[in-house]
Design an enzyme around this catalytic site. Structure first.
Site, PDB file in Angstrom:
ATOM      1  CB  CYS A  72       9.821  16.890  26.920  1.00 20.15           C
ATOM      2  SG  CYS A  72       8.277  17.278  26.017  1.00 20.15           S
ATOM      3  CG  HIS A 112       6.408  14.380  28.501  1.00 15.13           C
ATOM      4  ND1 HIS A 112       7.351  15.379  28.573  1.00 15.13           N
ATOM      5  CD2 HIS A 112       6.942  13.315  29.185  1.00 15.13           C
ATOM      6  CE1 HIS A 112       8.399  14.956  29.269  1.00 15.13           C
ATOM      7  NE2 HIS A 112       8.178  13.712  29.642  1.00 15.13           N
ATOM      8  CG  ASP A 127      11.479  12.355  30.600  1.00 10.65           C
ATOM      9  OD1 ASP A 127      12.067  13.343  30.132  1.00 10.65           O
ATOM     10  OD2 ASP A 127      10.251  12.342  30.823  1.00 10.65           O
TER      11      ASP A 127
END
Length: 330
Positions: A72, A112, A127
């Site tokens: 991520c 994250h 995202d």
């Protein structure tokens, strides 16, 4: 006059989109879809012990120039810089994911990284690197979850839920997701938590400092949020992403972009699986024990368009009998 920065042109080329002005939610959605087709969610540098401190220049080198994927903190950060260059009101924040296999515990605390968009006085989550749980469109942040986004992968919403994660971080919202009604596994149609976060928590992005001053030798430039999360992944006592190799990406099984033919491709140490996004049906290929590394690399190249691993991770050596050394040149 060219309206795009060099970085924007580089990003457009990587995600295979013709350069265009990005100014609406529909424009951003096109970018998110394009990212999903190109960026692979993978932990291969960590598995190979080839990770390095993550500055903006390093991220560009790894993902845009060398055509790698990443977790991520790589893909979402590159997306952040791209949208920021268009003058969009975007910032990054850190979240804590619920374990997506058991949904019985939280993964790495504050591990994250996501993007928050402020568009026409409404906040949205963006995202492109939550595994393959991708909304493919900005998800509006609401208190009651009334704004639901549906993609070929599933449904997504944000609701207000405070103090859901114990610890020092005061999260205010959670992103939830579920599979579509066409899914064959009934339990997958229930809403589950993806991650908890605070959309107003702004993580200053230090990783562009080395582009804006001459202090490139300052070690503080290497202590970015991206580097911090990478180290959390490496040090994770649960070893969710630091031991077993993983690569996963959304792919289309045909050439006509028919959403009914979208699948999630997942590559692990000893197998490759295609999961139909609409039904959840799986096609799994198990690798030969004496050819794990060779077959793993073949799939990296042919399915994920990633460069093959040159260094053999120890986990392959632990699993393989009579390992052929010539696979080093695969």
């Amino acid at each position: 006059m060219n309206p795009f920065t060099d970085y924007q042109l580089q990003f457009f080329e990587r995600i295979k989109l013709k350069p265009r002005i990005i100014e609406s939610l529909d424009d951003i959605s096109e970018v998110l879809v394009a990212c999903s087709k190109v960026f692979t969610f993978e932990n291969l540098d960590i598995i190979s012990n080839t990770q390095e401190p993550l500055t903006r220049k390093v991220l560009i080198k790894q993902v845009l120039n060398n055509k790698q994927g990443g977790l991520c903190y790589k893909a979402n950060t590159l997306l952040y810089y791209f949208l920021l260059d268009f003058g969009l009101n975007v910032h990054q924040t850190r979240a804590t994911c619920e374990n997506q296999e058991s949904h019985s515990r939280w993964n790495i605390s504050h591990g994250h990284m996501i993007n928050i968009l402020n568009f026409e006085n409404k906040l949205y989550v963006m995202d492109v690197a939550f595994g393959c749980n991708l909304s493919l469109r900005p998800v509006q942040i609401t208190d009651d979850g009334s704004e639901v986004i549906e993609s070929c992968i599933g449904l997504f919403r944000v609701i207000k839920r405070e103090n859901i994660v114990a610890g020092i971080y005061h999260y205010t919202h959670i992103l939830e997701h579920r599979k579509p009604d066409t899914y064959l596994i009934e339990s997958a149609k229930n809403w589950v938590i993806g991650y908890a976060f605070d959309p107003l928590l702004i993580c200053k992005n230090d990783s562009d400092d080395d582009d804006n001053n001459n202090n490139n030798n300052n070690n503080n430039n290497n202590n970015t949020h991206q580097t911090q999360i990478q180290q959390l992944v490496i040090d994770d006592p649960n070893k969710d992403f630091c031991v077993k190799p993983l690569a996963t990406k959304l792919i289309n099984n045909t050439d006509n972009n028919n959403n009914n033919n979208n699948s999630i491709a997942t590559l692990t140490l000893n197998s490759f699986t295609l999961t139909n996004c609409k039904t959840g049906e799986k096609i799994k290929t198990n690798f030969d024990n004496d050819k794990l590394f060779e077959q793993f690399n073949q799939h990296l190249i042919s399915i994920f368009n990633l460069p093959p691993l040159k260094i053999i991770p120890q986990i392959f050596l632990n699993q393989t009998v009579n390992f052929p050394l010539n696979n080093l040149n695969s």
